[in-house]
Design a protein around this motif. Structure first.
Motif, PDB file in Angstrom:
ATOM      1  N   HIS A 119       0.630  -1.261  -4.862  1.00 32.57           N
ATOM      2  CA  HIS A 119       1.684  -2.449  -4.618  1.00 32.57           C
ATOM      3  C   HIS A 119       1.101  -3.714  -4.977  1.00 32.57           C
ATOM      4  O   HIS A 119       0.071  -3.727  -5.028  1.00 32.57           O
ATOM      5  CB  HIS A 119       1.560  -2.275  -2.974  1.00 32.57           C
ATOM      6  CG  HIS A 119       2.493  -3.221  -2.141  1.00 32.57           C
ATOM      7  ND1 HIS A 119       2.198  -4.362  -1.480  1.00 32.57           N
ATOM      8  CD2 HIS A 119       3.822  -3.370  -2.554  1.00 32.57           C
ATOM      9  CE1 HIS A 119       3.344  -5.070  -1.186  1.00 32.57           C
ATOM     10  NE2 HIS A 119       4.380  -4.368  -1.540  1.00 32.57           N
ATOM     11  N   SER A 169       2.691   2.403  -4.032  1.00 34.91           N
ATOM     12  CA  SER A 169       3.948   2.083  -4.002  1.00 34.91           C
ATOM     13  C   SER A 169       4.669   3.242  -4.740  1.00 34.91           C
ATOM     14  O   SER A 169       5.850   3.544  -4.566  1.00 34.91           O
ATOM     15  CB  SER A 169       4.273   0.851  -4.651  1.00 34.91           C
ATOM     16  OG  SER A 169       4.325  -0.230  -3.680  1.00 34.91           O
ATOM     17  N   ARG A 358      11.394   5.204 -10.508  1.00 39.03           N
ATOM     18  CA  ARG A 358      11.001   5.917  -9.240  1.00 39.03           C
ATOM     19  C   ARG A 358      12.288   6.152  -8.382  1.00 39.03           C
ATOM     20  O   ARG A 358      13.507   5.811  -8.270  1.00 39.03           O
ATOM     21  CB  ARG A 358      10.196   5.085  -8.625  1.00 39.03           C
ATOM     22  CG  ARG A 358       9.599   5.333  -7.350  1.00 39.03           C
ATOM     23  CD  ARG A 358       8.928   4.293  -6.599  1.00 39.03           C
ATOM     24  NE  ARG A 358      10.026   3.438  -5.910  1.00 39.03           N
ATOM     25  CZ  ARG A 358       9.774   2.468  -5.168  1.00 39.03           C
ATOM     26  NH1 ARG A 358       8.208   2.147  -4.574  1.00 39.03           N
ATOM     27  NH2 ARG A 358      10.613   1.422  -4.666  1.00 39.03           N
TER      28      ARG A 358
HETATM   29  N1  DSN Z   1       8.022  -3.205  -3.247  1.00 36.41           N
HETATM   30  C1  DSN Z   1       8.039  -2.062  -2.284  1.00 36.41           C
HETATM   31  C2  DSN Z   1       8.677  -0.814  -2.917  1.00 36.41           C
HETATM   32  O1  DSN Z   1       9.764  -0.809  -3.295  1.00 36.41           O
HETATM   33  O2  DSN Z   1       7.752   0.182  -2.951  1.00 36.41           O
HETATM   34  C3  DSN Z   1       7.141  -2.272  -1.355  1.00 36.41           C
HETATM   35  O3  DSN Z   1       6.897  -3.227  -0.704  1.00 36.41           O
END
Ligand code: DSN
Length: 430
Positions: A119, A169, A358
């Motif tokens: 993160h 993350s 993702r």
């Molecule tokens: N930025 C966020 C995410 O999408 O993983 C976490 O804070």
């Protein structure tokens, strides 16, 4: 100005309608339950309550005390731990609190690299930089998408950081907290786990359990796999009163003055609902992510973590360099009603050109989708990105799929509309 008010309301209505038709696959997003949502617009939004239950700086806090005491008890019960603080207003704020409590400027703090999925809190332009601590990067195993234990042990023994952060993350597989805990002890480092992404999976008993594997503190946001409000939390499993005192005073007055009472009340409801429904929800979230990974792989997508079943969490990483790169693919998917995000992947050399996307299953699971629908989502992505189907046509297919899944599940008042715009005023501005 009345017109502007109406314009803002209209934009939010259109936003809600758009998401109702879409397939939302952002790994960090989820939907609030009706009871939790109700509390976000309650009178608590207008109040102040600095301090802790029974030790406030304001009057009128008796019911707030009741809610916060319940919230703390629920958190400790759900995570089987001895310390909770629900005052951080976000995950990043909770991370600041840990850094304030457990590190000094100039200290070395272990973490993963951004390209390996960390993160931004660990970046020099994030919380680490603001606190003035220096990152010590763990070695990474890109095939297994987790920390390389033998090489990281060597790094820790050589550099001897004061604090070691475990958290990502892009969180596909558990991190080796237990495997590294004796090394942490040998070098005198404390273990800290950022569970923002996997909080609901941990609570559901379907992921690792870092507070019982060697971490003294866990920080998290509360709205990803735990389907709560946008808020933060600190949890600890230490009998050391000095440590809990430092964490509590870092939360307040360190990184917050008033905490957000309305979202704290919504969090209490979300924790209670997770105690009731969290295990089944966490299982289905992971089953859906695995099914989506396998279905994408069968359709020639380069899904990372193939040898380990693609994921053990809610998230997937897909390298899309042959499809046009992370940025272009995320944009094309959004135009086709599939909402995801571009993501840096191990080996990417420029943060401006992420090689992947993702995907996450918290929200689609929350509205009742299962493995069968995950195969259909993979078909839609294949149609768009490999078979040349037009985005409008894929968006129509996505809306058809979603039309059967617009009610909330895994909460009380299940079946309530998940994306409804609540028109509380009853009459438009003049
Ligand atoms: N930025 C966020 C995410 O999408 O993983 C976490 O804070």
């Amino acid at each position: 100005m009345a017109q502007t008010v109406e314009r803002v309301r209209d934009a939010v209505r259109r936003h809600s309608a758009r998401f109702e038709r879409a397939i939302p696959l952002i790994a960090s997003e989820n939907l609030l339950s009706p009871y939790a949502k109700e509390l976000l617009v309650s009178d608590l939004h207008s109040r102040y309550a600095e301090g802790l239950p029974g030790e406030r700086y304001y009057e009128g806090n008796e019911q707030v005390d009741e809610v916060e005491t319940l919230c703390l008890d629920l958190a400790k019960r759900l995570f089987r731990c001895s310390f909770a603080d629900v005052r951080p207003i976000s995950g990043t704020v909770a991370n600041f609190a840990v850094l304030k409590a457990l590190a000094e400027p100039g200290d070395l703090v272990g973490t993963c690299r951004l390209a390996d999925g960390a993160h931004i809190s660990s970046a020099s332009f994030g919380a680490f930089g603001v606190r003035g601590v220096k990152p010590v990067y763990y070695a990474w195993d890109p095939e297994r998408m987790t920390i390389d234990v033998p090489r990281t042990k060597e790094i820790l023994r050589e550099v001897r950081p004061k604090l070691c952060l475990f958290g990502l993350s892009l969180f596909l597989f558990p991190l080796p907290v237990q495997e590294l805990s004796s090394t942490l002890e040998d070098v005198g480092a404390r273990g800290w786990y950022d569970a923002a992404h996997v909080l609901g999976l941990i609570a559901g008993g379907e992921f690792q359990d870092p507070l019982h594997e060697g971490c003294v503190v866990l920080s998290a946001s509360t709205h990803k796999t735990l389907p709560g409000p946008q808020h933060g939390i600190l949890l600890g499993n230490t009998e050391d009163p000095e440590l809990t005192k430092r964490l509590a005073s870092a939360a307040f007055p360190g990184v917050t003055s008033n905490h957000h009472l309305h979202s704290m009340a919504a969090l209490a409801v979300s924790l209670a609902e997770h105690l009731a429904f969290g295990r089944a929800y966490a299982r289905q979230v992971i089953a859906n992510a695995k099914a989506l990974g396998a279905a994408l792989h069968e359709r020639s997508f380069d899904v990372l973590g193939e040898k380990l079943g693609f994921t053990a969490s809610h998230a997937l990483a897909v390298r899309v360099t042959t499809e046009g790169g992370g940025e272009e693919v995320a944009r094309r998917l959004a135009a086709a009603g599939i909402i995801a995000n571009k993501n840096l992947l191990p080996g990417d050399t420029s943060p401006k050109r992420p090689g992947g996307i993702r995907l996450g299953t918290p929200e689609v699971t929350r509205v009742g989708m299962t493995e069968k629908e995950m195969v259909r989502v993979a078909e839609l992505m294949d149609d768009l990105l490999h078979r040349g189907k037009r985005p409008e046509s894929v968006a129509a297919d996505a809306a058809t799929l979603k039309s059967g899944f617009t009610g909330l599940r895994y909460c009380f008042a299940a079946g309530e509309a998940a994306y409804r715009y609540y028109d509380l005023v009853g009459h438009p501005p003049p």
